[in-house]
Design a protein around this motif. Structure first.
Motif, mmCIF file in Angstrom:
data_model
loop_
_atom_site.group_PDB
_atom_site.id
_atom_site.type_symbol
_atom_site.label_atom_id
_atom_site.label_comp_id
_atom_site.label_asym_id
_atom_site.label_seq_id
_atom_site.Cartn_x
_atom_site.Cartn_y
_atom_site.Cartn_z
ATOM 1 N N TRP A 105 14.905 28.318 20.895
ATOM 2 C CA TRP A 105 15.018 29.763 21.092
ATOM 3 C C TRP A 105 15.534 30.091 22.486
ATOM 4 N N TRP A 241 7.617 33.455 15.085
ATOM 5 C CA TRP A 241 7.951 34.827 15.482
ATOM 6 C C TRP A 241 7.219 35.297 16.744
ATOM 7 N N LYS A 253 11.787 36.142 17.717
ATOM 8 C CA LYS A 253 12.580 35.813 16.533
ATOM 9 C C LYS A 253 12.096 36.599 15.311
ATOM 10 N N HIS A 254 13.030 37.156 14.566
ATOM 11 C CA HIS A 254 12.808 37.848 13.288
ATOM 12 C C HIS A 254 12.139 39.214 13.425
ATOM 13 N N ALA A 259 17.176 42.233 14.122
ATOM 14 C CA ALA A 259 16.710 41.678 12.849
ATOM 15 C C ALA A 259 16.330 42.796 11.887
ATOM 16 N N VAL A 283 15.249 37.412 6.477
ATOM 17 C CA VAL A 283 15.524 36.860 7.806
ATOM 18 C C VAL A 283 16.702 35.902 7.727
ATOM 19 N N GLY A 287 17.780 32.848 13.056
ATOM 20 C CA GLY A 287 17.521 33.985 13.930
ATOM 21 C C GLY A 287 18.777 34.688 14.406
#
Length: 476
Positions: A105, A241, A253-254, A259, A283, A287
Motif C-alpha cells: 500500500w 482496509w 484501501k477500499h 473507491a 472493490v 485498490g
C-alpha cells in the motif's frame, strides 16, 4: 644651362604602410565552450526514446518473474547457506523480489515507478509533438482534433486490453492507457503555456484532490457492506482496509472517496461479477480507482514542464541542473507530507498528512514519483544527448520508438510466444538431442520461470527491432 635637382635632404621619405597581421582567434577554454553550447531546437532527442524504451521494456518484462519465483521456490535463498556468500545471496534476491513487485500500500519500489515514468514521458513528448505538427502546417483546430482522437482511442484500447481474459467487456478504467486517455486533454490544454500557469494547475489539481479525500466521510451502511463483502467473499481481514489512523485514514484501501465513486460509477456498466447484496462491483482487488486519472494529470504536467524545458534554447547543462533540482524539490515536499518514505525510521516523528500511495495515486505519490522521473530523465539526457554516448542506448531506443506496439504485444501475445517457444524448442530437442526446452520449461528448476520470462522478452524485443529496421512505427 644648369639643371635643378631636388635636395635629397629636404625630400620626405616614402612611407610604406604596415601590413596588418591577422589575429589568431582566441579559443575559449573547453569548459566555457561547453557552457555556451546550445542544442539544435529541431534535433531529435535520443534520450527521450531511450528513457521511454527503458520504461516499456521494464513494464513488458513482468519483473522477469523474479518475485513469483521467490514466492513459489523459497529454497532459492538457501543455495549458499553455510558459505561466505549466504548473507549477500539472500540480500540480493530479497532486494530483487521487493524492487520488482508492487508494495502492498504505502511506500515505493522500482516496480511502482514504471507507470508514473510512462505517464511522465507522455507529458514530456507533448511539446515536441505539437511543434512537429505545426511545422507540417497543421492548424490549431486540426491539432486539437488529433488530441481528442488520441484520448478516446487510448481509453478504448485500455478497456479492450483489460477484457482479454474476461467473459465480457471489462469496463475498468484504472489501467495506464485509460488513465492517460482520461487526463490527456487537460494536459494538452497546458502545452506551451508558462511555467507559472502549469504550476498553478498542478497545485490546484493536487490540492483539490487532497481535499476531496480529506472531507469524505463514509456512509455507515456502505462501509459495513464493503467490510462484509471483503470478509465473506474475498476472505480478507481488517488489515485490508485499515492501513492508517487519524488524518491518514482518508487514504485507506477500499474505504476512500475514490473507491466510493467507483462503486457508483462502475455499476452503471454491464458487469460479470456475481451480485452481492444489491450490486455487482464492490472493490478493485488491488485498490486502483478510476479517479486516479485526476492526480495523474499532475504527473503528466510535471512531464510537460520537463518537455518544454528540453525543447527550449537554454544551455544543456542548465537543463540537467534544473531537472535535478526539480526532482530534489519533489522529494523534499513528499517527505514532509509522509514520513513512511523516510530512509530512517524515527518513531517520534511520524505523520501521514498525505500518504505516499501509488494504488490510489495520492497527491503525495504524484509528487514523489515525479521526483524520480525528473532524475531518471536528467540522467538519460545528460549521458545521451549532452555527453553524446548514444550507442549503448540502442536496445532501449528500438522499443521507445514503438512503445505502444511493445505494450500491446506484452498484453496480448506473451502467452502465445511462450507456448510457441515450448513447442518449437521441444521439436528442436527431439531432432538434436539437446535439452533446451527441458531446461527452460523444467518444473524442477526454480530459475526456469525467470529464464522463460527473459526469453519471451527477448522475442518481443526482436519484433521491435524488425519494426525499427523496416521503419515501421505505430503511433496513436
Amino acid at each position: 644651362m644648369s639643371q635643378n635637382t631636388p635636395d635629397s635632404g629636404s625630400q620626405k621619405p616614402e612611407t610604406i604602410p604596415l601590413q596588418k597581421i591577422p589575429e589568431k582567434p582566441i579559443t575559449p577554454p573547453l569548459e566555457t565552450a561547453e557552457k555556451q553550447k546550445k542544442p539544435n531546437p529541431n534535433q531529435r532527442l535520443v534520450s527521450l526514446d531511450a528513457y521511454r524504451g527503458f520504461v516499456m521494456l521494464a513494464m513488458a518484462s513482468g519483473g522477469l518473474a523474479i518475485a513469483s519465483a521467490m514466492r513459489n521456490s523459497p529454497e532459492i535463498l538457501d543455495q549458499y547457506n553455510g558459505t561466505q556468500w549466504e548473507s549477500s545471496w539472500k540480500y540480493l534476491w530479497q532486494t530483487l523480489s521487493y524492487q520488482l513487485s508492487h508494495v502492498e500500500w504505502t511506500g515505493t519500489a522500482f516496480w511502482d515507478l514504471i507507470q508514473p515514468s510512462f505517464m511522465f514521458m507522455v507529458g514530456v513528448s507533448m511539446p515536441f509533438s505539437v511543434r512537429k505538427r505545426k511545422q507540417k502546417g497543421d492548424s490549431t483546430l486540426r491539432i486539437w482534433g488529433h488530441a481528442i482522437f488520441r484520448a478516446v482511442l487510448l481509453v478504448a484500447l485500455g478497456v479492450f486490453l483489460s477484457s482479454q481474459y474476461s467473459p465480457q467487456t471489462n469496463f475498468t478504467f484504472a489501467n495506464v492507457l485509460c488513465q492517460i486517455g482520461l487526463g490527456y486533454l487537460v494536459v494538452f490544454f497546458y502545452v506551451n503555456r508558462s511555467f507559472v500557469t502549469q504550476l498553478i494547475g498542478v497545485i490546484t489539481i493536487l490540492g483539490g484532490y487532497w481535499f476531496f479525500f480529506y472531507q469524505y466521510m463514509p456512509v455507515e451502511d456502505e462501509l459495513a457492506a464493503v467490510k462484509a463483502y471483503l470478509t465473506d467473499v474475498k476472505h480478507k481481514d481488517a488489515a485490508e482496509w485499515s492501513q492508517f489512523e487519524g488524518i491518514g485514514s482518508a487514504w485507506n484501501k477500499h474505504t476512500n472517496a475514490a473507491a466510493a465513486v467507483d462503486r457508483q460509477f462502475l455499476n452503471q456498466f454491464p458487469r460479470y461479477e456475481e451480485q452481492f447484496q444489491d450490486q455487482k462491483f464492490w472493490v478493485n482487488n488491488g485498490g486502483y480507482q478510476t479517479l486516479n486519472f485526476i492526480p495523474s494529470i499532475a504527473t503528466m504536467l510535471f512531464g510537460l514542464m520537463a518537455g518544454q524545458l528540453l525543447i527550449s534554447n537554454r544551455i544543456e547543462k542548465m537543463k540537467v541542473k534544473w531537472l535535478l533540482q526539480a526532482g530534489l524539490i519533489c522529494f523534499v515536499i513528499s517527505m514532509l507530507l509522509d514520513t513512511s518514505i523516510w530512509p530512517v525510521n524515527i518513531e517520534q516523528w511520524e505523520w501521514h498528512l498525505v500518504p505516499i500511495v501509488k494504488r490510489i495515486w495520492s497527491p503525495g505519490w504524484a509528487i514523489f514519483s515525479a521526483g524520480w522521473a525528473f532524475w531518471f530523465l536528467a540522467v538519460f539526457y545528460w549521458i545521451i544527448d549532452v555527453k553524446g554516448y548514444k550507442k549503448w542506448a540502442f536496445p532501449f531506443v528500438v522499443v521507445g520508438m514503438n512503445s505502444i506496439a511493445m505494450y500491446c504485444m506484452a498484453q496480448l501475445i506473451r502467452p502465445w510466444v511462450q507456448k510457441s517457444l515450448k513447442i518449437h524448442l521441444t521439436t528442436l530437442d527431439q531432432a538434436t538431442g539437446w535439452s533446451v526446452a527441458g531446461s527452460l520449461f523444467s518444473t524442477d528448476c526454480p530459475y526456469a520461470p525467470i529464464a522463460i520470462s527473459a526469453t519471451v522478452l527477448f522475442v518481443l524485443w526482436l519484433i521491435c527491432l524488425w519494426m525499427y529496421l523496416q521503419r515501421i512505427f505505430i503511433k496513436i
